[in-house]
Design a protein around this motif. Structure first.
Motif, PDB file in Angstrom:
ATOM      1  N   UNK A   1     -30.094  -5.400  44.333  1.00  0.00           N
ATOM      2  CA  UNK A   1     -30.730  -6.430  43.519  1.00  0.00           C
ATOM      3  C   UNK A   1     -30.388  -7.821  44.044  1.00  0.00           C
TER       4      UNK A   1
ATOM      5  N   UNK B   1     -26.639  -2.822  42.405  1.00  0.00           N
ATOM      6  CA  UNK B   1     -26.359  -4.243  42.246  1.00  0.00           C
ATOM      7  C   UNK B   1     -26.491  -4.960  43.583  1.00  0.00           C
TER       8      UNK B   1
ATOM      9  N   UNK C   1       0.827  -1.220   0.000  1.00  0.00           N
ATOM     10  CA  UNK C   1       0.000   0.000   0.000  1.00  0.00           C
ATOM     11  C   UNK C   1       0.849   1.253   0.000  1.00  0.00           C
TER      12      UNK C   1
ATOM     13  N   UNK D   1     -20.398  -6.018  49.642  1.00  0.00           N
ATOM     14  CA  UNK D   1     -21.114  -5.552  48.462  1.00  0.00           C
ATOM     15  C   UNK D   1     -20.286  -5.698  47.198  1.00  0.00           C
ATOM     16  N   UNK D   2     -19.144  -6.359  47.298  1.00  0.00           N
ATOM     17  CA  UNK D   2     -18.348  -6.569  46.104  1.00  0.00           C
ATOM     18  C   UNK D   2     -17.217  -5.574  45.996  1.00  0.00           C
ATOM     19  N   UNK D   3     -16.345  -5.758  45.023  1.00  0.00           N
ATOM     20  CA  UNK D   3     -15.220  -4.839  44.853  1.00  0.00           C
ATOM     21  C   UNK D   3     -15.701  -3.458  44.417  1.00  0.00           C
TER      22      UNK D   3
ATOM     23  N   UNK E   1     -24.113   2.344  40.693  1.00  0.00           N
ATOM     24  CA  UNK E   1     -24.350   1.034  40.099  1.00  0.00           C
ATOM     25  C   UNK E   1     -24.045  -0.071  41.111  1.00  0.00           C
TER      26      UNK E   1
ATOM     27  N   UNK F   1     -13.756  -1.165  42.773  1.00  0.00           N
ATOM     28  CA  UNK F   1     -13.054  -0.601  41.624  1.00  0.00           C
ATOM     29  C   UNK F   1     -13.735  -1.038  40.340  1.00  0.00           C
ATOM     30  N   UNK F   2     -13.669  -0.159  39.336  1.00  0.00           N
ATOM     31  CA  UNK F   2     -14.202  -0.513  38.032  1.00  0.00           C
ATOM     32  C   UNK F   2     -15.709  -0.403  37.945  1.00  0.00           C
ATOM     33  N   UNK F   3     -16.348   0.174  38.963  1.00  0.00           N
ATOM     34  CA  UNK F   3     -17.803   0.276  38.923  1.00  0.00           C
ATOM     35  C   UNK F   3     -18.201   1.580  39.591  1.00  0.00           C
TER      36      UNK F   3
ATOM     37  N   UNK G   1     -19.491   6.357  31.421  1.00  0.00           N
ATOM     38  CA  UNK G   1     -20.578   5.703  30.687  1.00  0.00           C
ATOM     39  C   UNK G   1     -21.648   5.197  31.652  1.00  0.00           C
ATOM     40  N   UNK G   2     -21.218   4.579  32.739  1.00  0.00           N
ATOM     41  CA  UNK G   2     -22.181   4.049  33.694  1.00  0.00           C
ATOM     42  C   UNK G   2     -22.973   5.172  34.347  1.00  0.00           C
TER      43      UNK G   2
ATOM     44  N   UNK H   1     -15.290   4.231  31.399  1.00  0.00           N
ATOM     45  CA  UNK H   1     -16.341   3.282  31.751  1.00  0.00           C
ATOM     46  C   UNK H   1     -17.217   3.832  32.867  1.00  0.00           C
TER      47      UNK H   1
END
Lengths: 203, 502
Positions: free
Chosen positions: A158, A155, A3, A141-143, A151, A145-147, A75-76, A72
């Motif tokens: 829920x 979660x 090319x 309640x979970x990690x 949200x 980071x990244x959320x 976006x959330x 991210x």
């Protein structure tokens, strides 16, 4: 035939957002070190800004473009804002009815229960930030980071883990303020995914 | 009609007129559990810790209930067993039980340091057959949000893998390990009734319940392994003739006509992706250098031949197509449906992805693993990667035992994301079995096996291991009314020798 190569002009900016493996945004070495590549202007890709609605403006620290981790969370948060505008779930309604006095009572209970000493190094944090950081550090309640925090609360709700309603109240109140993105991102997330982190390797 | 030399041109002519049987319809209602959002909505920046958290949070209650039922009146000497909330809260000498996720520390598990070594040395370490190193480096640990607890005990002769959620009863030793006496898992979840989803959607739309016809049979094939070269043309032709009812004569044709749907469970094409394996890449590197895209890289023969194969079958029989490990779909679980652009001829029988995500009669390209309702029964089908990966953790275990354990742990892929590549789920883990299936299919196994397992609340599941067609030339046919399983073998037989004319 191979090319045709461009001999003049700068390469156009890619339409897609790209990861920056070089350039100022991912610098690990100290600023005194010599630049490795001389052709900086040809290879300097920049992450394009994600299109944001007029509702809020992003106040990130120094650079204009967000990293992928921040993108991210942005976006959330956008999705959460849109969802809130359309329907208001029952727990959100309940959270909006929570008064400031109740939030303070919740925090005072948290400070007294199970702790032998008060928390240190939190003098310059607001009450809301203290409550949110405590929510971040709850492992059940979970990690965190990244959320986005909202949200993560939803979660946990829920999955029937009974996250405290006062935290949702604080989150919704903070969302109405100016700084929507940084309140959704946990402090630990910011520390782990920080750009321009000067690593003090020492002599 | 039977000529002694097998020659059908001599002998009596056929008396009956040609009999054209018609195929029974297949009631098909697929689920989209494993479909990922497309394009920029699919994020990869989250960590896998979210997945383990979701798995534990969703299974914890079920496991606690079963453990309480089992160990409510368990006494060792004078001591009653007590539940402990966090894994690290076990106390020495106290009989207690705790719920956590298993983590197996294995000596030969793929290590990121090996990947780095690959960059520096020429040859990659060979692919591992098993992760067990057989030494003391293989350890089992129980993990939850608070931490990890090393676990020992004789009852560990049962087989566990990373990712199953268990309750373990025992006591802590002096060296900090937890001595396990018994374990309990969540066991099979609730099984839906036959036609439950179809009937409930009719009820919601306030239409009367349909009277259901007698269902046909379901044919399952996997591991076609089409390369496009001529070595297996005869087997594919025999298979397509059998399924379309063109082969043999009357009784076989009636049997074939009762097959109402075909599931192709993975590995349909071999060497069909444009991404080269490491060996092929090294071989190419020493060859000529090409700038830009080299059109010689992509071999279109497998997809072409598979497309022709599908087009032969398609007007006659509806097909559900799952991708496999060797197919040109994404590597990480859940594999997304094969794109219809790969099949220019047979895509006429499929709904384009822009319009609809399912095709009821025709070619339905679905995810791997896949869940759906066929003739009212809930079917869970996988391409076999989950089972193959699990077998690397254990030694000499039957495939049926593995499949049964996976259902009883309620996990479609327990070893994901540890040793099986997987999408980092953040909101909801679809790799958990929420509704117990009636039929559980695993493709690409070594040989055909079947088993029926029973659950605590009258659940009954038919487990099927489907062998690779390329090796065994066998397809599995399930009767959807009676759940009888039969296999159809394809063989070549030389005709008897012709007597010499003297």
């Amino acid at each position: 035939m191979p090319p045709k190569r461009r001999t003049s002009g700068i390469t156009p900016k890619a339409q897609q957002s790209t990861l920056a493996f070089h350039g100022t945004s991912n610098k690990v070495t100290k600023s005194g070190a010599r630049a490795q590549n001389a052709k900086k202007n040809l290879t300097d890709h920049s992450i394009t800004k994600k299109s944001k609605p007029d509702v809020f403006d992003v106040d990130t620290v120094d650079e204009a473009e967000p990293t992928t981790a921040e993108a991210a969370i942005i976006e959330q948060t956008k999705q959460a804002v849109v969802a809130q505008k359309t329907i208001s779930t029952p727990e959100e309604n309940e959270a909006r009815a929570v008064s400031d006095a109740r939030i303070e009572k919740y925090w005072r209970k948290k400070e007294k229960e199970g702790r032998k000493t008060p928390r240190v190094h939190q003098q310059d944090l607001s009450l809301q930030e203290k409550i949110l950081r405590e929510f971040d550090m709850c492992g059940q309640f979970g990690p965190c980071t990244g959320i986005a925090r909202l949200k993560r609360w939803k979660r946990a709700h829920r999955l029937e883990l009974n996250p405290p309603i006062e935290v949702l109240a604080v989150l919704l109140k903070e969302q109405e303020g100016k700084d929507k993105i940084s309140v959704q991102r946990s402090h630990v997330d910011e520390l782990l995914n920080a750009r321009n982190m000067e690593l003090d390797i020492g002599a | 009609m039977d000529a002694p030399d097998g020659n059908l041109l001599t002998g009596e002519p056929f008396i009956e007129p040609t009999y054209v049987p018609s195929r029974l319809p297949s009631v098909y209602n697929p689920l989209h559990t494993f479909e990922l959002p497309k394009g920029t909505e699919r994020h990869y920046q989250q960590q896998f810790a979210d997945m383990y958290f979701l798995r534990l949070a969703q299974l914890r209650d079920a496991v606690i209930r079963r453990a309480e039922e089992a160990w409510a009146d368990f006494k060792l000497g004078d001591e009653r067993a007590q539940m402990v909330d966090r894994v690290l809260d076990v106390r020495q000498g106290q009989l207690c039980w705790v719920v956590g996720t298993v983590y197996m520390e294995m000596g030969l598990k793929p290590n990121v340091l090996d990947d780095i070594a690959k960059e520096h040395w020429i040859a990659a370490p060979p692919a591992r057959e098993t992760y067990m190193s057989g030494t003391a480096k293989d350890e089992m640990m129980l993990e939850d949000e608070s931490g990890r607890l090393r676990v020992t005990g004789e009852s560990l002769n049962q087989h566990y893998v990373t990712g199953c959620v268990l309750a373990a009863l025992g006591t802590e030793q002096a060296d900090g390990t937890f001595q396990v006496i018994a374990t309990q898992h969540a066991d099979l979840p609730r099984q839906p009734q036959r036609y439950e989803r179809d009937d409930s959607s009719l009820a919601v739309a306030q239409k009367p319940r349909l009277k259901r016809e007698k269902a046909g049979k379901l044919a399952i094939v996997s591991g076609l392994g089409i390369t496009g070269r001529d070595d297996q043309e005869i087997w594919l032709d025999l298979l397509s003739e059998y399924l379309t009812g063109e082969a043999t004569g009357n009784p076989d044709q009636t049997n074939a006509a009762q097959i109402s749907r075909l599931i192709i469970a993975g590995d349909s094409m071999l060497q069909s992706g444009p991404i080269l394996s490491r060996e092929e890449f090294l071989a190419k590197k020493s060859g000529k250098k090409h700038y830009g895209y080299d059109a010689g890289d992509y071999n279109a023969l497998p997809t072409d031949r598979f497309d022709t194969f599908l087009t032969d079958l398609l007007p006659a029989i509806p097909i559900t197509l799952l991708p496999g490990a060797a197919d040109p779909a994404n590597v990480a679980l859940p594999q997304q449906p094969l794109h219809p652009a790969l099949f220019p001829h047979s895509r006429a029988y499929a709904n384009p992805p822009a319009e609809s995500t399912e095709t009821i009669e025709g070619l339905d390209s679905v995810t791997n693993p896949w869940e759906g309702d066929i003739d009212g029964w809930r079917v869970l089908a996988t391409g076999g990667q989950t089972i193959d990966d699990l077998l690397k953790y254990v030694d000499k275990v039957n495939v049926m035992d593995v499949m049964e354990s996976m259902l009883r742990w309620r996990s479609v892929a327990p070893t994901a994301p540890d040793t099986l590549w997987c999408y980092p789920f953040q909101d909801d883990d679809p790799l958990l079995v929420k509704d117990c299936p009636h039929i559980y299919i695993a493709g690409n196994q070594k040989r055909f096996q079947k088993r029926v397992i029973k659950g605590p609340v009258d659940q009954q599941v038919l487990l099927l291991a489907v062998p690779k067609f390329r090796e065994k030339k066998v397809i599995v046919v399930v009767d959807m009314e009676s759940m009888d399983v039969e296999i159809v073998k394809f063989r070549m037989r030389r005709p008897a020798k012709v007597a010499k004319a003297s």
